[in-house]
Design a protein around this motif. Structure first.
Motif, mmCIF file in Angstrom:
data_model
loop_
_atom_site.group_PDB
_atom_site.id
_atom_site.type_symbol
_atom_site.label_atom_id
_atom_site.label_comp_id
_atom_site.label_asym_id
_atom_site.label_seq_id
_atom_site.Cartn_x
_atom_site.Cartn_y
_atom_site.Cartn_z
ATOM 1 N N ALA A 81 0.809 -1.220 0.000
ATOM 2 C CA ALA A 81 0.000 0.000 0.000
ATOM 3 C C ALA A 81 0.844 1.274 0.000
ATOM 4 O O ALA A 81 0.401 2.313 -0.492
ATOM 5 N N VAL A 82 2.048 1.213 0.542
ATOM 6 C CA VAL A 82 2.915 2.401 0.601
ATOM 7 C C VAL A 82 3.838 2.404 -0.615
ATOM 8 O O VAL A 82 4.552 1.430 -0.862
ATOM 9 N N ASN A 108 13.050 -6.001 3.099
ATOM 10 C CA ASN A 108 12.235 -6.576 4.178
ATOM 11 C C ASN A 108 10.788 -6.098 4.082
ATOM 12 O O ASN A 108 9.848 -6.867 4.300
ATOM 13 N N TYR A 109 10.622 -4.824 3.754
ATOM 14 C CA TYR A 109 9.268 -4.291 3.571
ATOM 15 C C TYR A 109 8.580 -4.959 2.376
ATOM 16 O O TYR A 109 7.373 -5.215 2.412
ATOM 17 N N LEU A 110 9.343 -5.246 1.338
ATOM 18 C CA LEU A 110 8.781 -5.936 0.175
ATOM 19 C C LEU A 110 8.318 -7.338 0.563
ATOM 20 O O LEU A 110 7.220 -7.778 0.185
ATOM 21 N N THR A 111 9.147 -8.027 1.295
ATOM 22 C CA THR A 111 8.799 -9.384 1.733
ATOM 23 C C THR A 111 7.546 -9.387 2.607
ATOM 24 O O THR A 111 6.701 -10.294 2.521
ATOM 25 N N LYS A 114 4.459 -4.690 2.475
ATOM 26 C CA LYS A 114 4.039 -3.356 2.932
ATOM 27 C C LYS A 114 4.250 -2.249 1.900
ATOM 28 O O LYS A 114 3.591 -1.212 1.978
ATOM 29 N N ILE A 115 5.182 -2.444 0.975
ATOM 30 C CA ILE A 115 5.488 -1.351 0.050
ATOM 31 C C ILE A 115 5.457 -1.799 -1.414
ATOM 32 O O ILE A 115 5.591 -2.987 -1.725
ATOM 33 N N LYS A 246 4.789 4.751 9.577
ATOM 34 C CA LYS A 246 3.709 5.707 9.799
ATOM 35 C C LYS A 246 2.740 5.715 8.619
ATOM 36 O O LYS A 246 1.512 5.776 8.793
ATOM 37 N N ALA A 247 3.301 5.668 7.403
ATOM 38 C CA ALA A 247 2.451 5.672 6.204
ATOM 39 C C ALA A 247 1.626 4.388 6.114
ATOM 40 O O ALA A 247 0.495 4.396 5.614
ATOM 41 N N ALA A 248 2.194 3.289 6.594
ATOM 42 C CA ALA A 248 1.501 2.003 6.542
ATOM 43 C C ALA A 248 0.357 1.923 7.547
ATOM 44 O O ALA A 248 -0.575 1.140 7.379
ATOM 45 N N GLY A 249 0.447 2.753 8.621
ATOM 46 C CA GLY A 249 -0.621 2.814 9.617
ATOM 47 C C GLY A 249 -0.575 1.712 10.632
ATOM 48 O O GLY A 249 0.235 0.803 10.629
#
Length: 249
Positions: A81-82, A108-111, A114-115, A246-249
């Motif tokens: 989503a981010v 890590n965020y890709l895994t 989240k982004i 923060k953007a991910a909520g």
């Protein structure tokens, strides 16, 4: 007529003749200047047309990779989503520093799903490769790799083998050799690198980068907002993490 009158008349005629001669010289100078200006303008137009023709011939036709997103300027990884946009130049040492500092964090965020990570390979440092246009060539090679589903692999190996600024950069042959080490072995890829298939595309990406108001690399943008550290410095990994969370909520 007295001698004094004759002298005054002669002086008057001499002054008139001098004025006429001066006027004639001014007219000649004026027209000469006009001719020179016109000639310079014409030469300027001819020079501009010649340079434009040469640049067009050198750059070649615009070929936009089918894998590119964001108006054909980036390569996307993940579907989170981010949205994280990273504008990088393969010759830029600070970009490499960012990759060493935060590359693992982004993966890590890709895994974690989240982004959505979008890489924009720009070429603002061609001037730092002794005329070989390494930034443009590397960006073009990245585009060719993306067409074969190997963008991140080539991206990482190019940074792992980044040449120093003000060097010739990596040769096309070396880029192709490194590509083979990450599974890019096709003749299509090698041909695209050697032919400069995506050279005009790299220029377009760089022009888009500039039109968006960005001036240096790396530029990191999260959900449309540029992320910078204190004093317009490179954001730390901690700041990047905080902002994405923060953007991910």
């Amino acid at each position: 007529m007295s001698k004094g009158s004759r002298d005054r008349a002669a002086n008057a005629r001499r002054i008139v003749e001098q004025q006429k001669a001066a006027d004639k010289r001014r007219k000649v100078t004026l027209w000469t200047s006009v001719v020179v200006v016109v000639a310079l303008v014409v030469a300027g137009f001819i020079g501009y047309a010649t340079i434009s023709k040469q640049n067009s011939s050198t750059t070649g036709a615009l070929v936009t990779p089918s894998a590119a997103v964001d108006d054909g300027t980036a390569f996307s990884v993940g579907t989170g989503a981010v949205t994280v946009d990273v504008y990088e130049d393969f010759m830029c040492p600070i970009c490499n520093h960012f990759e060493q500092q935060s590359g693992a964090t982004l993966k890590n965020y890709l895994t974690a799903g989240k982004i959505t990570l979008r890489y924009h390979p720009v070429s603002i440092l061609d001037r730092a490769s002794n005329g070989t246009e390494y930034s443009t060539r590397a960006a073009g090679a990245a585009a060719a790799a993306a067409e074969e589903g190997k963008f991140t692999e080539l991206h990482d190996v190019l940074y792992a083998n980044q040449p120093e600024e003000n060097s010739d950069g990596l040769s096309n042959a070396k880029i192709i050799e490194l590509a083979k080490s990450v599974g890019l072995t096709s003749d299509k890829f090698a041909s695209a690198v050697n032919a400069g298939t995506y050279k005009a595309w790299a220029t377009k990406v760089t022009e888009t980068f500039s039109s968006r108001g960005y001036t240096g690399t790396p530029t990191i943008v999260i959900n449309g907002t540029q992320l910078v550290g204190p004093g317009d410095t490179l954001p730390t990994d901690a700041l990047l993490t905080q902002t994405v969370d923060k953007a991910a909520g």
